[in-house]
Each structure stands twice: as C-alpha cells, then as structure tokens.
Design an enzyme around this catalytic site. Structure first.
Site, PDB file in Angstrom:
ATOM      1  N   GLU A   1      35.768  67.520  45.955  1.00 43.97           N
ATOM      2  CA  GLU A   1      37.156  67.065  45.917  1.00 43.97           C
ATOM      3  C   GLU A   1      37.529  66.572  44.529  1.00 43.97           C
ATOM      4  OE1 GLU A   1      39.984  63.528  47.670  1.00 43.97           O
ATOM      5  OE2 GLU A   1      38.368  64.245  48.966  1.00 43.97           O
TER       6      GLU A   1
ATOM      7  N   ASN B   1      32.522  60.641  53.078  1.00 41.57           N
ATOM      8  CA  ASN B   1      33.064  59.661  54.026  1.00 41.57           C
ATOM      9  C   ASN B   1      31.982  59.141  54.966  1.00 41.57           C
ATOM     10  OD1 ASN B   1      33.565  60.871  56.977  1.00 41.57           O
ATOM     11  ND2 ASN B   1      33.891  62.519  55.513  1.00 41.57           N
TER      12      ASN B   1
END
Length: 324
Positions: free
Chosen positions: A137, A236
């Site tokens: 990302e 995450n």
C-alpha cells in the site's frame, strides 16, 4: 455429555466483533471470483489479492494465477487484476502499453489516500506519508507521484528528526492499516513541530482497522491470551496483536490457522480472546474455536463494539455478472 467432556477445563472465548473481512477485502475477492466466472480461467492477479494464504490458495484452485510483475504474464487477452493494496501509477500505464485488459481491485479507501496525495501535490504542499516501508500500500501511494515527492515517516523518532524543505507548507497522509494509537502519537509530534501542517479531511486509517482495534481493546484486560487470526504479512493483523498487548492482554499471538497453534503457549487458561484481521475469512476463526473446543469446554461470548454496513461498488465490467 461424555466422560471426556466432563473433565475438560472450562474456557470462555471472548469473540471480538467486528472482525475479519472488511468491505475492501470482500470487494477484491469478489472481483477475482466474478472475473473467473465471466472470462474463465486463467485470470492473472498482480500480487496477492489480499494478504491471506487461505484466500489466495482458494482462488488459485479456481484458476487465478498470482504474479509479482506484469512481465510474468504471457501475451494475450486474459484479464489482469490489481490487488486491494493499490499500485503505483506506473503499473496501469505499463498494462495499457502492453494492451492488457485490467481490473483494479484497489480498496476505495486506499484510492482516497491516493487522491489526497495528488491534491496536496497540485497545491504545492510537501507530503508526509505515515506508514511502513515496503508495504504494497505504501509503495502504491508513494508511486502516485514522482520519486522523492512523498516522504515516508515510520516512527516517532522519524517524526522528531524529519527536516522538511518547506516547514510552513506541509501535509500528512497515512497508510490505511496502521495502529490508531501509534499514528496519533506520530501526528502529535508533527503538529507540535509544524503547527500549520494540513491533515486529511477524514482519517486515512480505515473504518475496519479502527473498529477491529477498538474491539480488541474492549476485551484485552479480560483475556489471559489473545489469538489474532491473520497472515504475518498482513499489516492490520500485526497491529491487532500489538494493540492487544498494549491494552493489557498478557499474551497475544498471530495465527494463520488452527494447525499453526503452539499449544504450549496456552497452558491452563480460562479466558481467551479471538479476533481476525481484515483479510482473514470467518471459516478460519471457526476452525480456531473448534480446535480449542476439542481441548476445552468452550463457551463463546461475542463482544461487539460497532456495527459495519459499508459496501463498495464493483467495477462496471463485472456488475452484470454479479447481478445474475
């Protein structure tokens, strides 16, 4: 009840909610499955569609072929899908030059950060990205602009030592899957040093990351141990494990699936918390609970801290297939 059940030690499982798939992950997996249904295999996917081995292997079995770079894909008209993490601008440009048909599964909340970066650049601001070096990302977000335009900050020390070219004309953005608390600490340092720094209109850390961390905090002090179902390369999921420990859980581990449980880490516990990262399917959570149920007399207590109703639109090319 059998005699064996009668002698099992009792275990309360505090099941965090929300947990598991977020809307962006669900959309990305749907894109691969619908592309396979509409166009037939093989369908090529650049990078893991989401960071979960079980999901990737399941899609591979259906005909998805995972590659790291476009030059690994043979010439032809087979669909190419970009992962949920987003890609640098150079990737779709390269795909267009190669006359590839591609579908973009980038999470819309990641695309939002890309747009923020481009707006800041257009307005002449120096851009700071808070995130983890090397994460897909981060590579994708930095790759929306020319090399060197976006400056990466990973830690509080980075924030303290950062020397901008234009201290009075700064803006910050973040990776969507960070620890909320860690990011707040870094932002506080930046704001103290650069009072005029421009913040995102709405937090870049996504709703799912925030909600899953809040659910973990709600149970951490009650649990003797915490299992986070997720992959080692899932940002995450790693943050959930860290949040659990910081919030008071004595022992927090990341586990991909039941076969990976190190049972020596769970001796004589009576309370276990379980959650799952945003790219981990619910079937793996159920598998973990079943593994404990084979050894303990398990009672499951769901602890819900938020409701999630968000859904994202599919690419136009696949909507008719989804509707069938």
């Amino acid at each position: 009840m059998t005699e064996l059940d009668a002698i099992k030690p009792k275990l309360t499982v505090l099941l965090c909610a929300p947990r598991g798939f977020c809307a962006g992950v669900d959309r990305a997996i749907q894109i691969v499955e619908l592309a396979l249904e509409k166009y037939g295999p093989p369908v090529y996917v650049r990078h893991e569609i989401v960071h979960n081995k079980f999901v990737v292997e399941g899609l591979r079995a259906k005909g998805a072929v995972f590659v790291e770079e476009l030059d690994e894909i043979p010439a032809g008209d087979r669909p190419v899908i970009f992962s949920a993490h987003g890609v640098p601008k150079s990737v779709p440009a390269d795909a267009t030059a190669r006359q590839m048909f591609f579908l973009d599964a980038t999470c819309p909340l990641v695309s939002k950060v890309h747009k923020e970066a481009m707006i800041h650049h257009k307005r002449g601001r120096e851009i700071i990205l808070i995130g983890h070096a090397g994460h897909p990302e981060v590579i994708g977000t930095m790759g929306q602009l020319p090399d060197g335009v976006v400056k990466l900050i990973e830690t509080e020390d980075d924030a303290r030592n950062f020397q901008p070219d234009t201290p009075d004309n700064l803006a910050w953005i973040t990776q969507t899957t960070l620890s909320v608390d860690d990011t707040s600490s870094i932002v506080a340092i930046l704001r103290e040093r650069f009072p005029d720094i421009v913040a995102p209109h709405k937090d870049d850390i996504c709703y799912a990351t925030t909600n899953r961390q809040e659910a973990v905090k709600a149970v951490a002090e009650r649990a003797e141990a915490m299992i986070v179902v997720g992959a080692p390369n899932s940002s995450n999921s790693q943050r959930l494990r860290e949040v659990a420990e910081r919030a008071g859980c004595p022992h927090s581990v990341l586990v991909q699936r039941a076969a990976d449980i190190d049972w020596s880490c769970f001796p004589d516990i009576s309370t276990l918390a379980v959650t799952a990262g945003a790219s981990a399917p619910e079937v793996l959570v159920e598998e973990i609970i079943e593994a404990f149920a084979a050894r303990y007399d398990v009672t499951v207590e769901t602890v819900r801290t938020a409701e999630e109703t968000i859904a994202f639109n599919l690419p136009r090319e696949l909507r008719s297939t989804a509707a069938e």
